[in-house]
Design an enzyme around this catalytic site. Structure first.
Site, mmCIF file in Angstrom:
data_model
loop_
_atom_site.group_PDB
_atom_site.id
_atom_site.type_symbol
_atom_site.label_atom_id
_atom_site.label_comp_id
_atom_site.label_asym_id
_atom_site.label_seq_id
_atom_site.Cartn_x
_atom_site.Cartn_y
_atom_site.Cartn_z
ATOM 1 N N GLU A 92 25.776 37.746 42.362
ATOM 2 C CA GLU A 92 26.418 38.287 43.560
ATOM 3 C C GLU A 92 26.351 37.302 44.719
ATOM 4 O O GLU A 92 27.306 37.158 45.481
ATOM 5 C CB GLU A 92 25.771 39.613 43.970
ATOM 6 C CG GLU A 92 26.039 40.767 43.007
ATOM 7 C CD GLU A 92 27.522 41.088 42.878
ATOM 8 O OE1 GLU A 92 28.257 40.859 43.852
ATOM 9 O OE2 GLU A 92 27.931 41.553 41.804
ATOM 10 N N CYS A 150 45.638 43.534 40.967
ATOM 11 C CA CYS A 150 46.022 43.664 42.379
ATOM 12 C C CYS A 150 45.675 42.373 43.110
ATOM 13 O O CYS A 150 44.904 42.348 44.051
ATOM 14 C CB CYS A 150 45.293 44.851 43.011
ATOM 15 S SG CYS A 150 45.990 45.375 44.598
ATOM 16 N N CYS A 164 51.918 44.937 39.315
ATOM 17 C CA CYS A 164 52.015 46.384 39.526
ATOM 18 C C CYS A 164 52.477 47.137 38.272
ATOM 19 O O CYS A 164 52.136 48.303 38.091
ATOM 20 C CB CYS A 164 52.953 46.677 40.689
ATOM 21 S SG CYS A 164 52.384 45.985 42.266
ATOM 22 N N CYS A 185 49.502 48.272 36.439
ATOM 23 C CA CYS A 185 48.426 48.837 37.260
ATOM 24 C C CYS A 185 48.304 50.342 37.021
ATOM 25 O O CYS A 185 49.306 51.061 37.041
ATOM 26 C CB CYS A 185 48.690 48.569 38.737
ATOM 27 S SG CYS A 185 47.396 49.235 39.821
ATOM 28 N N CYS A 208 50.396 54.325 44.376
ATOM 29 C CA CYS A 208 50.076 53.246 45.322
ATOM 30 C C CYS A 208 51.095 53.198 46.456
ATOM 31 O O CYS A 208 52.301 53.021 46.222
ATOM 32 C CB CYS A 208 50.036 51.901 44.598
ATOM 33 S SG CYS A 208 49.752 50.491 45.703
#
Length: 348
Positions: free
Chosen positions: A36, A193, A200, A203, A209
């Site tokens: 991270e 995205c 899309c 997606c 959306c």
DNA sequence: AAGTCGGGGGT
DNA sequence: ACCCCAGACTT
């Protein structure tokens, strides 16, 4: 789409189409935390090699805590944002003596570690301990602003607060779903995205959306307001003697903190003073400038190669390094460029 | 709230 | 050439 349906769709999508082969997809909090930190402002493709190299040298948190910070910085060089490396080492020591070597499992405690903000702490809490915490990084901001049609630059306080509260409402109810949900959020942002040409058509959120339905994926998230980037100039001395070059360690604060680098002076007068203070020498040639771009300014570096008259006696805090080794001594990128040029055309 | 910190990839 | 990326910290 009801808000609770977002998590259901995302978890189902992640299990089928998400990423399952990333090396840090483990439950060891040390490895999750390390990944991270490396992934802050840095892309997956760049992190992979560093992550492997770092783990090979520091397999566990005690190994990291026991090492000198200089070695951590050397392994970090090239990744940028070097305060991350110093904070990483400090945090490892803190876990050893404040948490008795046990990585804290609650988000608020993880957040106490240097270099760990709310989102990073939440990610560690989720992946290592399946806690019910929301993350909000660049990927998540992009997904949420598009799906829910949130206007305004996400760096703005009011917009960011709306995003945090939305991110919390969207969490799945069950703790067991948290890792897949959180990974799905990151995966959707990274592989579907995306910023430029979002996919899309594949997606799982497309029918719900806001941006996709209104043809506004190019407008969301609202871009940062434009700023003029200033140019700064600096001179870097390249003191050479007996096939070696002099490198200094920079102060831990500020740009390139704690890294080995070439001595920096503000102008030619200061350069002449520096040479005089170190026994005198000859400027070898006029070298072309090197440009380096930062987020907030552009740096123009004028290299000043100098052969010192005096033998290589260490002036101040630094080291004389053989020309062939200096480029790989963990120096900033533009300095590496200069040192490679120097090693390629060594003074007679 | 604004400024600082880096290198690299995508377009 | 420009944008931004699995942000955090200082002022």
């Amino acid at each position: 789409m009801q808000e609770h349906e977002f998590a259901t769709r995302l978890v189902a999508w992640q299990r089928l189409h998400g990423r399952h082969d990333l090396p840090w997809q483990v439950s060891d909090p040390y490895r999750v935390w390390l990944s991270e930190i490396m992934l802050q402002q840095t892309q997956v493709s760049a992190v992979r090699a560093y992550y492997a190299r770092f783990l090979a040298r520091f397999p566990s948190l005690p190994d990291l805590a026991a090492a000198p910070v200089e070695e951590v910085l050397t392994l970090w060089s090239g990744l940028g944002y070097y305060s991350r490396a110093r904070n990483l080492h400090r945090a490892a020591c803190m876990v050893m003596d404040r948490f008795e070597g046990r990585f804290p499992a609650v988000r608020e405690q993880i957040e106490q570690l240097p270099g760990v903000g709310r989102s990073t702490a939440a990610a560690v809490a989720v992946f290592a301990f399946s806690r019910r915490e929301a993350i909000l990084d660049g990927n998540v901001k992009r997904v949420l602003t598009r799906v829910f049609g949130i206007e305004g630059f996400p760096g703005e306080r009011a917009v960011e607060q709306r995003l945090w509260s939305l991110a919390e409402r969207l969490l799945p109810q069950e703790h067991e779903a948290m890792p897949a949900y959180t990974q799905g959020l990151m995966d959707l942002g990274a592989t579907v995205c995306t910023r430029g040409r979002p996919a899309c058509t594949v997606c799982p959120m497309v029918d719900a959306c806001h941006a996709a339905q209104h043809g506004r994926t190019a407008d969301l998230p609202t871009p940062r307001p434009r700023k003029i980037i200033p140019v700064r100039h600096t001179l870097m001395l390249m003191p050479v003697a007996s096939g070696r070059v002099w490198l200094e360690r920079r102060p831990s604060e500020g740009i390139w903190g704690g890294l080995l680098s070439l001595p920096e002076v503000s102008d030619t007068t200061a350069a002449e003073d520096w040479v005089a203070r170190h026994g005198g020498g000859d400027v070898l040639s006029d070298w072309p400038e090197v440009e380096h771009a930062f987020t907030h300014y552009r740096l123009v570096i004028t290299p000043v190669p100098v052969r010192l008259a005096a033998p290589p006696v260490a002036p101040g805090s630094g080291a004389w390094l053989p020309l062939a080794e200096a480029p790989d001594a963990g120096v900033p990128a533009p300095v590496k460029k200069l040192l490679l040029r120097l090693a390629g055309a060594p003074p007679a």
